[in-house]
Design a protein around this motif. Sequence first.
Motif, PDB file in Angstrom:
ATOM      1  N   UNK A  16       0.808  -1.207   0.000  1.00  0.00           N
ATOM      2  CA  UNK A  16       0.000   0.000   0.000  1.00  0.00           C
ATOM      3  C   UNK A  16       0.841   1.258   0.000  1.00  0.00           C
ATOM      4  N   UNK A  17       0.184   2.389   0.256  1.00  0.00           N
ATOM      5  CA  UNK A  17       0.845   3.693   0.153  1.00  0.00           C
ATOM      6  C   UNK A  17       1.338   4.230   1.482  1.00  0.00           C
ATOM      7  N   UNK A  51       0.671  -3.161  -7.283  1.00  0.00           N
ATOM      8  CA  UNK A  51       1.995  -2.604  -7.004  1.00  0.00           C
ATOM      9  C   UNK A  51       1.958  -1.146  -6.546  1.00  0.00           C
ATOM     10  N   UNK A  52       2.545  -0.910  -5.378  1.00  0.00           N
ATOM     11  CA  UNK A  52       2.914   0.429  -4.913  1.00  0.00           C
ATOM     12  C   UNK A  52       4.432   0.469  -4.814  1.00  0.00           C
ATOM     13  N   UNK A  59       8.318   7.166   1.019  1.00  0.00           N
ATOM     14  CA  UNK A  59       7.024   7.781   0.723  1.00  0.00           C
ATOM     15  C   UNK A  59       6.430   7.221  -0.569  1.00  0.00           C
ATOM     16  N   UNK A  60       5.120   7.199  -0.617  1.00  0.00           N
ATOM     17  CA  UNK A  60       4.373   6.765  -1.792  1.00  0.00           C
ATOM     18  C   UNK A  60       4.858   7.510  -3.027  1.00  0.00           C
ATOM     19  N   UNK A  90      -3.618   8.659  -5.312  1.00  0.00           N
ATOM     20  CA  UNK A  90      -3.021   9.938  -4.922  1.00  0.00           C
ATOM     21  C   UNK A  90      -2.439   9.868  -3.509  1.00  0.00           C
ATOM     22  N   UNK A  91      -3.133   9.163  -2.606  1.00  0.00           N
ATOM     23  CA  UNK A  91      -2.675   8.955  -1.223  1.00  0.00           C
ATOM     24  C   UNK A  91      -2.341  10.258  -0.507  1.00  0.00           C
ATOM     25  N   UNK A  92      -3.047  11.329  -0.850  1.00  0.00           N
ATOM     26  CA  UNK A  92      -2.819  12.604  -0.199  1.00  0.00           C
ATOM     27  C   UNK A  92      -1.558  13.320  -0.609  1.00  0.00           C
TER      28      UNK A  92
END
Length: 293
Positions: A16-17, A51-52, A59-60, A90-92
């Motif tokens: 995940x991010x 995939x991330x 960081x993402x 986007x994950x912020x």
Amino acid sequence: MQQDHAPIVLAVAPNGARRGKADHPALPLALPELAETAAACRAAGASMLHLHVRDPEGRHLLDAGAYRDAAGAIAERAGADFVVQLTTEAAGRYQSADQQALLHALPDAFAGAPLFVSLGLREVDAALRRDASGAAAGLSEAALAEMFAACRAGGIRFQVILYDAADLQRYLQLRRRGVIDDPRPALLFVLGRYSQDGQSRPDALLPFLAADLPDGASWMVCAFGAREAACALAAATLGGHVRLGFENNLHLADGSAAADNAALVTQLARGLPLAGRRAATTAEARACLGLPA
């Protein structure tokens, strides 16, 4: 007589991010870790990895070159036929323009090879609604339709992420208006992301299935927390596919910590015969998802 169980795509979302080693020491971040995770999860029954990738600070990261390098490392360990799906989340950290820039760069980075990419409808729709309200620059429906068409021409196939039945109705509305044009829709139903306790329940799948899904659509479920396995078995029983892994859940069904992502895949694969299903091969997964062999 042995039953002919239908294949189910088991996708692993291993990191995940946002999560890191403090959440679980076996959460894979570096490329060698991602590649080893892919190989272990394939051996356990997975045919796909969501995939991330991360930057040097953890960081993402949305970067076409980083995706190319990670996908290459995974192909070396898990096989070139193993399905790798790239996220546009986007994950912020990113804006709509950043996501569009990534989509524009991907075909060149991968030399025109077919790609499978996840796209959150809420992130796209936020841009549309900002554009309509005039509060901020966003995408018009015509521009969004052009983006989908250009991505399709560039070999990008989307799995659209939907968080509730209202999201699904919005997706169907955009599809009816020709904004989203895909003859083989691939949908991801996210269960319980915005529930009060952040825990998913199997019955959260039912409102999605009450809708009239497009012909030829494939659907997949992901879930959060202690009932991830129960939600996955419900999806399997009702004819869907499943995404699971450390992105959303770190525990086995008995509440103990999973040793790694492969342990979650193994747990589900062993239960699939109860739902009349079996883990798909990579070739079967590609056919189920409308991807080239």
